[in-house]
Design a protein around this motif. Structure first.
Motif, PDB file in Angstrom:
ATOM      1  N   ASN A 204       0.848  -1.197   0.000  1.00  0.00           N
ATOM      2  CA  ASN A 204       0.000   0.000   0.000  1.00  0.00           C
ATOM      3  C   ASN A 204       0.876   1.236   0.000  1.00  0.00           C
ATOM      4  O   ASN A 204       2.019   1.175   0.468  1.00  0.00           O
ATOM      5  N   ALA A 205       0.323   2.336  -0.464  1.00  0.00           N
ATOM      6  CA  ALA A 205       1.048   3.606  -0.365  1.00  0.00           C
ATOM      7  C   ALA A 205       0.044   4.752  -0.395  1.00  0.00           C
ATOM      8  O   ALA A 205      -1.038   4.629  -0.968  1.00  0.00           O
ATOM      9  N   TYR A 206       0.432   5.837   0.235  1.00  0.00           N
ATOM     10  CA  TYR A 206      -0.334   7.083   0.082  1.00  0.00           C
ATOM     11  C   TYR A 206       0.492   8.060  -0.737  1.00  0.00           C
ATOM     12  O   TYR A 206       1.718   8.153  -0.561  1.00  0.00           O
ATOM     13  N   TYR A 207      -0.201   8.781  -1.595  1.00  0.00           N
ATOM     14  CA  TYR A 207       0.394   9.933  -2.276  1.00  0.00           C
ATOM     15  C   TYR A 207      -0.331  11.172  -1.764  1.00  0.00           C
ATOM     16  O   TYR A 207      -1.558  11.264  -1.896  1.00  0.00           O
ATOM     17  N   LEU A 208       0.403  12.102  -1.192  1.00  0.00           N
ATOM     18  CA  LEU A 208      -0.238  13.283  -0.625  1.00  0.00           C
ATOM     19  C   LEU A 208       0.277  14.554  -1.288  1.00  0.00           C
ATOM     20  O   LEU A 208       1.467  14.684  -1.590  1.00  0.00           O
ATOM     21  N   GLY A 209      -0.630  15.481  -1.506  1.00  0.00           N
ATOM     22  CA  GLY A 209      -0.240  16.775  -2.075  1.00  0.00           C
ATOM     23  C   GLY A 209      -1.253  17.827  -1.690  1.00  0.00           C
ATOM     24  O   GLY A 209      -2.316  17.515  -1.139  1.00  0.00           O
ATOM     25  N   ARG A 210      -0.926  19.063  -1.984  1.00  0.00           N
ATOM     26  CA  ARG A 210      -1.848  20.184  -1.771  1.00  0.00           C
ATOM     27  C   ARG A 210      -1.855  21.039  -3.028  1.00  0.00           C
ATOM     28  O   ARG A 210      -0.870  21.087  -3.752  1.00  0.00           O
ATOM     29  N   GLY A 211      -2.937  21.746  -3.242  1.00  0.00           N
ATOM     30  CA  GLY A 211      -3.016  22.662  -4.379  1.00  0.00           C
ATOM     31  C   GLY A 211      -2.850  21.913  -5.685  1.00  0.00           C
ATOM     32  O   GLY A 211      -3.422  20.842  -5.890  1.00  0.00           O
ATOM     33  N   LEU A 212      -2.012  22.435  -6.564  1.00  0.00           N
ATOM     34  CA  LEU A 212      -1.832  21.798  -7.874  1.00  0.00           C
ATOM     35  C   LEU A 212      -1.174  20.426  -7.746  1.00  0.00           C
ATOM     36  O   LEU A 212      -1.265  19.609  -8.663  1.00  0.00           O
TER      37      LEU A 212
END
Ligand code: M6R
Length: 340
Positions: A204-212
């Motif tokens: 499993n993995a999470y990809y996290l970001g904000r905005g663009l």
């Protein structure tokens, strides 16, 4: 032919600089169509951006840009168009590489019946979606053989950035640098490979970001699911503490995508994940996130997303290859989805 590349996907990622250049020059050569689109968008009550899969992520990114300029932009996943009452005051922007995706065709047919105007962005001249449209814009990425969209996504984002610059009456000449930025990012293929190979050992993995960076995180997660069969979920970084963080335990991989705009907020999220003993990765432009492992790139601030795109594609590619999959032909998927 694959021209010496092991897979079409890798070849097509490497064709992205040219694809983007051809897309931008092709759009400029048909500047009247851009102007027509801008006129429609500026006189619309709402701009409904509709697409599927990777094309939806390009649309989401564009919607965020427009919303920031004060436009009423509404991204809609094409297969979720039901009961959305559009009118002649709405303009629809349909984005599709193939131009044949049934979900998108059905959505725009319905919106057309409601009297809305349709602008399309497809990679195939006179595609079914183009034929349904009032304004037919095109990416010019050339044919894409890999089932996973790569150079066509990069071209969509470039085309939409160009349109955005026209809408907001900004100078677009800086977009000519995109090509160099992608080339520069491709120099980090080895680093991307190491990350992809490490991820290939995880479940499993999470990809996290904000905005663009959020649509980019979504695209990164889609890509790695699609070809590496690795379960990955994208989340707005700030929102991750409202639930997803419950899954995080020692060694859980969390990949942060940072285009440089919201670094400080992201740094806080990195600390939250580190406190749960996650393995944190950063794909960062210009500013360090202080993740356990970080790939730091430096580019023109306004075009930083273009340094990230090839990296997330390469990570998925190498995770796929390491798992022994054929990235060009992922199971259960077709290049063009003409069924409901
Ligand atoms: O041809 P389209 O852009 O309309 O296709 C939409 C999706 O089916 C497509 O992006 C799909 O998600 C890709 N396999 C992603 O790599």
């Amino acid at each position: 032919s694959k021209e010496g590349f092991e897979h079409y996907m890798l070849k097509e990622i490497h064709e992205s600089p040219i694809a983007v250049e051809d897309t931008i020059s092709g759009m400029i050569a048909e500047i009247d169509k851009i102007k027509e689109s801008v006129k429609l968008i500026n006189s619309a009550r709402r701009i409904i951006v509709t697409a599927a899969g990777t094309s939806y992520h390009a649309g989401l990114l564009f919607s965020i840009l427009l919303q920031r300029e004060g436009y009423n932009a509404l991204p809609i996943i094409a297969s979720e168009y039901y009961n959305l009452k559009t009118t002649e005051e709405d303009v629809i922007l349909a984005i599709s590489q193939s131009g044949e995706t049934l979900d998108v065709i059905q959505a725009i047919k319905k919106f057309k019946q409601n009297g809305s105007s349709i602008i399309s962005l497809t990679n195939i001249i006179e595609s079914a979606i183009a034929r349904e449209s009032d304004v037919k814009l095109y990416t010019r990425a050339g044919p894409e053989i890999g089932v996973a969209a790569t150079k066509t996504f990069t071209s969509q984002v470039a085309a939409l950035m160009l349109l955005y610059n026209f809408i907001s009456q900004k100078d677009y000449s800086y977009l000519s640098k995109i090509k160099e930025i992608i080339r520069y990012a491709l120099n980090y293929q080895g680093e991307a490979r190491l990350i992809g190979e490490e991820l290939s050992t995880k479940n499993n993995a999470y990809y996290l970001g904000r905005g663009l960076s959020l649509p980019l995180a979504m695209e990164a997660a889609l890509k790695i699911k699609e070809i590496a069969y690795l379960h990955a979920e994208a989340y707005p970084a700030g929102e991750s503490k409202h639930g997803p963080i419950a899954l995080v335990e020692k060694g859980f991989p969390v990949i942060f995508i940072n285009d440089g705009e919201l670094t400080e907020d992201l740094q806080n999220n990195v600390q939250e994940m580190k406190a749960r003993k996650a393995i944190t990765y950063g794909i960062s432009v210009n500013k360090k996130l202080n993740t356990d492992k970080e790939l730091l790139l430096t580019t023109d601030e306004k075009l930083s997303i273009f340094a990230i795109i090839p990296i997330i594609q390469l990570i998925a590619y190498y995770a796929s290859v390491k798992r022994g999959n054929d990235p060009d032909k992922p199971r259960n998927l077709a290049k063009t989805v003409t069924v409901e």
